[in-house]
Design an enzyme around this catalytic site. Sequence first.
Site, short mmCIF file in Angstrom:
data_model
loop_
_atom_site.label_atom_id
_atom_site.label_comp_id
_atom_site.label_asym_id
_atom_site.label_seq_id
_atom_site.Cartn_x
_atom_site.Cartn_y
_atom_site.Cartn_z
CG HIS A 58 111.19 -7.58 62.37
ND1 HIS A 58 110.56 -8.65 61.81
CD2 HIS A 58 110.40 -6.49 62.12
CE1 HIS A 58 109.43 -8.25 61.25
NE2 HIS A 58 109.31 -6.94 61.43
CD GLU A 59 111.11 -2.51 62.07
OE1 GLU A 59 110.98 -2.02 60.93
OE2 GLU A 59 110.16 -2.99 62.71
CG HIS B 178 110.67 -4.88 57.19
ND1 HIS B 178 109.83 -5.76 56.54
CD2 HIS B 178 110.22 -4.82 58.47
CE1 HIS B 178 108.92 -6.20 57.39
NE2 HIS B 178 109.14 -5.65 58.57
CD GLU C 96 106.02 -7.07 59.38
OE1 GLU C 96 106.82 -7.33 60.31
OE2 GLU C 96 105.97 -5.95 58.83
CG ASP D 107 109.22 -12.15 62.26
OD1 ASP D 107 109.59 -11.00 62.58
OD2 ASP D 107 108.06 -12.57 62.43
#
Length: 419
Positions: A278-279, A282, A356, A360
């Site tokens: 997930h990070e 970003h 976000e 995801d």
Amino acid sequence: MIPVSIWLLLVLAALVISSSLRFTLSRLNTGNLKKHGKEIPPEFQGEIDQETLSRITDYTLESSRFGNIESLFDDALLIAVILLGFIPWLAAEFDSRFGFVTAGLAFFGSLFLLSWVIGLPFSLYSTFVIEKKYGFSTITFRMWLADLLKGAAISIVLMGALLAIFLWLLDSTPLWWFWAWLVFSGFQLLMLWLYPVLIAPLFNRFEPVADEELKQGIIEMMERRGLKVQGIFQIDAGKRSRHTNAYFTGIGKTKRIVLYDTLLQSHPRGEILAVLAHELGHWTRKHVLKQFALMEIVSLLVLSVSACLIRSEQFYSIFGFTQTVAFAGLFFVGVVLKPLSLFFTPIGAAMSRRFERQADSDACSLTGNPADLADAFKRLAKDNLANLHPHPLFAWFYYSHPPLVERIRNLNADCKKAP
């Protein structure tokens, strides 16, 4: 021309309205929790039991009540300071004794010290009463005090240096706001680069991740995205709190992955990889860069507005000044912008929630297993006693992440659509 007294009433009204709005939203949120707090969402069946749900409700309600008290106290104190004329007196005292830059540093230093002292009881109660009561806080008083003093010292050095440059520019050139913006932008980039290697180690011990299989999994996952970092570290977060977390930090050669030891202890390897995926989402979508760019646009706008206000003699008259004192004008610009900034909060929150959801979705495509990320969210919610029933309006206004139930539903839906 609008009388000064009317302008003062408008400023005070804006402060009262923003304070009332925050309080009302908080009450809506806690009211919604009281109404639905005994319902376990279908997505959390088998993960959350009634006892845990009851602790979530109690923790959220107690934290919200305390947050409301602290917020209302801060707002009441600010209004009292404005009405009692404390700031004009303090500014005049320093302005009559020192040169412009020194007087400005002494002025803001005094306000920082006052705010720091007033905030101590709130920090103590939050850390050693609420967080301790619900099993989160593990910090000793000695460590808490050391952290507090180190944090204050770092703030004084870094922010003092930045403020000194701002004040020098303000006293030297009409275009001070533009040059100050350039300095501020450079300062933010410098902090992004230095924080992981210079500041963060003052508070935590950083060690290479001991789990070689996990480390190799992280490296392989990053290689699939064409990314490299200088290190994969775990930190001793558990000596302060049992809250769990993981994050990417730094830029360039200081870029690194950081895992809380509490996360490593409570989550299986697949869930940790899903959280890091997930990070990575970003990073690959350049969310950090986009948020930085937006912040720079906003800061340029704020500084240009500040330049207009502090040149106005009427602006100082609103707050009881008989002459212009530019460094005090900077403080009152913050006073005026504080209530206004609240109404832009939903815009930033909406953008963050969109980022976000994208991250995801990327995590799902990278790992190929949405169940791991969904399970990680469930465990994080349980371990951190996260509210499962936020009021929709409160979540829309404040939440930088989608509410957990919605997030899991979106995750499952997005992964089903993925090829």
